[in-house]
Design a protein around this motif. Structure first.
Motif, PDB file in Angstrom:
ATOM      1  N   GLY A 233     -26.467  14.500  16.672  1.00 45.36           N
ATOM      2  CA  GLY A 233     -25.274  14.273  17.490  1.00 45.36           C
ATOM      3  C   GLY A 233     -24.326  13.267  16.866  1.00 45.36           C
ATOM      4  O   GLY A 233     -23.101  13.450  16.884  1.00 45.36           O
ATOM      5  N   ILE A 234     -24.871  12.207  16.296  1.00 43.71           N
ATOM      6  CA  ILE A 234     -24.041  11.203  15.627  1.00 43.71           C
ATOM      7  C   ILE A 234     -23.413  11.795  14.370  1.00 43.71           C
ATOM      8  O   ILE A 234     -22.211  11.623  14.115  1.00 43.71           O
ATOM      9  N   ALA A 235     -24.200  12.514  13.585  1.00 46.51           N
ATOM     10  CA  ALA A 235     -23.680  13.136  12.363  1.00 46.51           C
ATOM     11  C   ALA A 235     -22.569  14.128  12.696  1.00 46.51           C
ATOM     12  O   ALA A 235     -21.550  14.196  11.988  1.00 46.51           O
ATOM     13  N   MET A 236     -22.746  14.872  13.776  1.00 47.53           N
ATOM     14  CA  MET A 236     -21.729  15.834  14.191  1.00 47.53           C
ATOM     15  C   MET A 236     -20.406  15.130  14.471  1.00 47.53           C
ATOM     16  O   MET A 236     -19.339  15.586  14.062  1.00 47.53           O
ATOM     17  N   GLN A 237     -20.481  13.996  15.151  1.00 44.25           N
ATOM     18  CA  GLN A 237     -19.255  13.255  15.447  1.00 44.25           C
ATOM     19  C   GLN A 237     -18.612  12.707  14.176  1.00 44.25           C
ATOM     20  O   GLN A 237     -17.383  12.722  14.040  1.00 44.25           O
ATOM     21  N   CYS A 238     -19.430  12.221  13.265  1.00 45.20           N
ATOM     22  CA  CYS A 238     -18.886  11.702  12.004  1.00 45.20           C
ATOM     23  C   CYS A 238     -18.222  12.823  11.205  1.00 45.20           C
ATOM     24  O   CYS A 238     -17.151  12.624  10.612  1.00 45.20           O
ATOM     25  N   LEU A 239     -18.834  13.994  11.182  1.00 41.76           N
ATOM     26  CA  LEU A 239     -18.235  15.137  10.480  1.00 41.76           C
ATOM     27  C   LEU A 239     -16.925  15.564  11.133  1.00 41.76           C
ATOM     28  O   LEU A 239     -15.958  15.875  10.437  1.00 41.76           O
TER      29      LEU A 239
END
Length: 175
Positions: free
Chosen positions: A162-168
């Protein structure tokens, strides 16, 4: 405004976590009612409760998991500050929280599958686990135990996804 959005997301995360727990435990109860009647009812003080079993299980699931929304919502919500305006922050972070729940569910179902098909079903192999002496189906009970443990693992992995998705998303749409 975005701080109010963050607080709203934190509340949403707690509700999503609680709902996840209620649904998760309905699946668990279907596989092993003994996991609840001989373990969780005692743990949560539901022995002798007049509620129907499915209602007790849903309440136990909610009580056991709503609080996970605090650290998950806190972290995923903090990364929500990458997005502007507040409406984008809310939508993108809510999606990320949904991803966390989906990955946690997949982790739990993976644990159930592992428990059912691959794990030992010998009670003696689980000396560190609470196992009632009068189990009718150790296989079902142990499989649900694996499901519960792997749900936490799935939640941890989902948190990073979920965090990686937001960063992407942020890198694709810089300010």
């Amino acid at each position: 405004m975005r701080f109010l959005c963050y607080l709203s997301l934190l509340v949403c995360a707690m509700l999503i976590s609680g709902a996840y727990g209620a649904i998760h435990d309905q699946i668990s109860f279907t596989v092993s009612s003994e996991y609840f009647t001989k373990f969780k009812y005692q743990q949560f003080g539901f022995v002798g409760s007049p509620l129907p079993d499915r209602a007790k299980v849903a309440v136990i699931g909610f009580l056991a998991s709503w609080w996970m929304g605090i650290p998950i919502g806190g972290l995923v919500g903090a990364f929500g500050f990458l997005h502007r305006p507040a409406s984008a922050m809310f939508v993108k972070t809510l999606r990320a929280l949904g991803i966390v729940a989906i990955v946690a569910l997949l982790g739990g179902l993976g644990g159930l599958t592992y428990g059912w098909f691959f794990a030992s079903h010998e009670v003696a192999d689980y000396s560190g686990w609470f196992l009632p002496e009068d189990l009718v189906s150790a296989r079902n009970f142990l499989s649900v135990g694996h499901m519960h443990n792997c749900s936490y693992l799935g939640g941890g992995i989902g948190l990073f996804v979920g965090i990686a998705m937001q960063c992407l998303q942020r890198s694709k749409h810089p300010r």
